[in-house]
Design an enzyme around this catalytic site. Structure first.
Site, PDB file in Angstrom:
ATOM      1  N   TYR A 193      18.261 -15.307  15.207  1.00  0.00           N
ATOM      2  CA  TYR A 193      17.950 -13.943  14.748  1.00  0.00           C
ATOM      3  C   TYR A 193      19.238 -13.240  14.314  1.00  0.00           C
ATOM      4  O   TYR A 193      19.294 -12.605  13.253  1.00  0.00           O
ATOM      5  CB  TYR A 193      17.257 -13.179  15.888  1.00  0.00           C
ATOM      6  N   THR A 240       8.103  -0.612  19.040  1.00  0.00           N
ATOM      7  CA  THR A 240       7.063  -1.244  18.207  1.00  0.00           C
ATOM      8  C   THR A 240       6.525  -2.470  18.946  1.00  0.00           C
ATOM      9  O   THR A 240       6.981  -2.802  20.036  1.00  0.00           O
ATOM     10  CB  THR A 240       7.625  -1.721  16.852  1.00  0.00           C
ATOM     11  N   ASP A 247       2.771 -13.360   1.942  1.00  0.00           N
ATOM     12  CA  ASP A 247       3.603 -13.980   2.976  1.00  0.00           C
ATOM     13  C   ASP A 247       5.017 -14.121   2.412  1.00  0.00           C
ATOM     14  O   ASP A 247       5.233 -14.832   1.428  1.00  0.00           O
ATOM     15  CB  ASP A 247       3.015 -15.358   3.334  1.00  0.00           C
TER      16      ASP A 247
END
Ligand code: NDP
Length: 253
Positions: free
Chosen positions: A151, A186, A59
């Site tokens: 983001y 994707t 992770d």
């Protein structure tokens, strides 16, 4: 081209990361692919055949897991000479509705995760005579993306990290670049289509069309198109390309 080299691709079990991992393995690299889902990684490695992909559960938001994971990979396959920080999450939310937990999740994954991945890879790469770091950023690393300030900030930060490193290692046989795709076909785009359709009250097809319209050539980009750019940055002839953020968006962003 990469025979005998050890490459590390975070988020290498799916989407863009998997396409990059397969392209690197196709050139003879031994590729460690990482992610949080063991099954996804195992399937990806099995489907590749030929033994070039090696799964590692890690992770990227956990510093100790990144340090331990990369140390294990180095022990198994030697120094990391190609490092591809690709793992990321792309979720949009208006800033006034962004709580600290959401902000941290985006930063932890997209920026801190890349920082730890690159730092831990450099420990072994620095002792070799050749290395490549190619981060998977986004057009959101170059311009603002509406409804996705966190983001956008994380990907601008990632490009800043790459540019800083390229200055630190000038004149040494290591280069640091970023690729900046527009919308790529994707799972992220499928998940975004669902989220936009709920938020904006449009159908999933209409939401997908909104994303396609953002790409300058009016189509989704194939993961393999991103992989080919990465391969070029890791291959012969690109030694003087350093500190760049290369747009893969069908036109100038
Ligand atoms: P995917 O969702 O298929 O890939 C994301 C990958 O990151 C998955 O393999 C996921 O694996 C991994 N990942 C996410 N969070 C973590 C975590 N905390 N620790 C380890 N691995 C993690 O989408 P894409 O292939 O599209 O995305 C890859 C990169 O490309 C991202 O950085 C994204 O921002 C960037 N990008 C994508 C674009 C697009 O339109 N698709 C456009 C521009 C940039 P797991 O869930 O198993 O952990």
């Amino acid at each position: 081209m990469l025979e005998g080299r050890h490459a590390l691709v975070t988020g290498g079990g799916t989407g863009i990361g998997l396409a990059i991992a397969q392209a690197l393995a196709g050139q003879g690299a031994q590729v460690t692919i990482t992610g949080r889902r063991a099954e996804v990684l195992k399937d990806a490695a099995a489907q590749a055949g030929g033994g070039g992909l090696h799964p590692l559960v890690m992770d990227v938001t956990d510093e100790a897991q990144v340090a331990d994971g990369i140390a294990q990979a180095v022990q198994a396959r030697g120094p990391v000479q190609v490092c591809i920080p690709n793992a990321g999450i792309a979720e949009g939310r208006a800033l006034h509705k962004t709580d600290t937990a959401f902000w941290r999740r985006v930063m932890d994954t997209n920026l801190d995760g890349a920082f730890w991945t690159i730092r831990e890879s450099l420990h072994s790469m620095r002792g070799t005579g050749w290395g490549r770091v190619v981060a998977v950023a986004s057009i959101a690393g170059i311009r603002g993306l509406a409804g996705a300030s966190a983001y956008t900030a994380s990907k601008h930060g990632l490009i800043g990290l790459i540019r800083g490193l390229s200055e630190d290692y000038l004149g040494q046989p290591f280069t640091f670049n970023a690729v900046c795709p527009g919308y790529v076909d994707t799972e992220i785009v499928s998940r975004n289509a669902d989220a936009i359709s709920t938020r904006a009250g449009v159908s999933a097809d209409e939401a997908r069309a909104m994303m396609v319209a953002q790409n300058r050539h009016q189509r989704l980009i194939a993961p393999d198109e991103v992989a080919r750019a990465v391969l070029w940055l890791c291959g012969p002839g690109s030694d003087s390309v350093n500190g760049q953020a290369i747009e893969i968006a069908g036109g100038r962003v």
